[in-house]
Motif scaffolding. Sequence first.
Motif, PDB file in Angstrom:
ATOM      1  N   ALA A 102       0.823  -1.217   0.000  1.00  0.00           N
ATOM      2  CA  ALA A 102       0.000   0.000   0.000  1.00  0.00           C
ATOM      3  C   ALA A 102       0.853   1.262   0.000  1.00  0.00           C
ATOM      4  CB  ALA A 102      -0.932  -0.004   1.205  1.00  0.00           C
ATOM      5  N   GLY A 140      -1.353   4.660   0.766  1.00  0.00           N
ATOM      6  CA  GLY A 140      -2.467   3.751   1.044  1.00  0.00           C
ATOM      7  C   GLY A 140      -3.069   3.927   2.423  1.00  0.00           C
ATOM      8  N   VAL A 141      -2.494   4.809   3.217  1.00  0.00           N
ATOM      9  CA  VAL A 141      -3.021   5.053   4.557  1.00  0.00           C
ATOM     10  C   VAL A 141      -4.217   6.001   4.427  1.00  0.00           C
ATOM     11  CG1 VAL A 141      -2.503   5.960   6.855  1.00  0.00           C
ATOM     12  CG2 VAL A 141      -0.720   4.782   5.559  1.00  0.00           C
ATOM     13  N   PRO A 142      -5.381   5.626   4.982  1.00  0.00           N
ATOM     14  CA  PRO A 142      -6.548   6.513   4.888  1.00  0.00           C
ATOM     15  C   PRO A 142      -6.239   7.905   5.455  1.00  0.00           C
ATOM     16  CG  PRO A 142      -7.181   4.363   5.759  1.00  0.00           C
ATOM     17  CD  PRO A 142      -5.676   4.384   5.693  1.00  0.00           C
ATOM     18  N   ALA A 143      -6.821   8.926   4.854  1.00  0.00           N
ATOM     19  CA  ALA A 143      -6.508  10.320   5.195  1.00  0.00           C
ATOM     20  C   ALA A 143      -6.604  10.642   6.688  1.00  0.00           C
ATOM     21  CB  ALA A 143      -7.393  11.265   4.384  1.00  0.00           C
ATOM     22  N   PRO A 144      -7.661  10.222   7.407  1.00  0.00           N
ATOM     23  CA  PRO A 144      -7.705  10.569   8.842  1.00  0.00           C
ATOM     24  C   PRO A 144      -6.552   9.932   9.631  1.00  0.00           C
ATOM     25  CG  PRO A 144      -9.872   9.888   8.072  1.00  0.00           C
ATOM     26  CD  PRO A 144      -8.910   9.587   6.969  1.00  0.00           C
ATOM     27  N   ALA A 145      -6.240   8.682   9.334  1.00  0.00           N
ATOM     28  CA  ALA A 145      -5.135   8.006  10.029  1.00  0.00           C
ATOM     29  C   ALA A 145      -3.806   8.650   9.653  1.00  0.00           C
ATOM     30  CB  ALA A 145      -5.123   6.520   9.690  1.00  0.00           C
ATOM     31  N   ARG A 146      -3.662   8.994   8.386  1.00  0.00           N
ATOM     32  CA  ARG A 146      -2.425   9.630   7.931  1.00  0.00           C
ATOM     33  C   ARG A 146      -2.219  10.978   8.636  1.00  0.00           C
ATOM     34  NH1 ARG A 146       0.906   9.180   3.334  1.00  0.00           N
ATOM     35  NH2 ARG A 146       2.047  11.090   2.962  1.00  0.00           N
TER      36      ARG A 146
END
Length: 181
Positions: A78, A82-88
């Motif tokens: 990923a 590939g990290v979802p925006a909120p987690a990123r």
Amino acid sequence: DEAIQAGVTPVQFIVVSQEKFEVRDGFMGLVLRHADKQEVLPVILEPSGLEHELMSRFARLSAKAKPVVAFASGFGTAGPGGVPAPARASLELRAELRALDLKSLKAGATVPAEVSALAVVGPQERLSQPALDAIEGFLLSGRPLLLAVDGRKADLQAFMASPLDTGLGALLRKQGVSVQA
């Protein structure tokens, strides 16, 4: 003006008294400063979680540098994108995110020493021996390693799944961990 310039967002309050009803602007944010660093909580609406948030911000203010978290890229992983925006966004507050191209690693290569943690998320191909050796060396160094590995590869158009050998299974078995297919 100083609060707005620092990044604190004004909020509107409704004030009701016996003679009048009015809407006023006010601030419910916080600016933390230490040396030449600054952390801003633009709006505090809910006290739950505030203690944790403050402690995290104090830790960042007093830290010499953000830790480096590398996300492996190549071999269908990923990568950091590939990290979802909120987690990123949450991760970027606490760490510097970098990509580590596993495909470019040559024999004897290691994960750079400044990398505090490594994430290998969802590889879809068999990793090269230099990549596997670098990951194993990282694991043996005692630094945190996240492996998100599937034992099967899904073909959504054919509604089938086939075994997926990334090469990480043998590395994990040495550590007493198995990947179920």
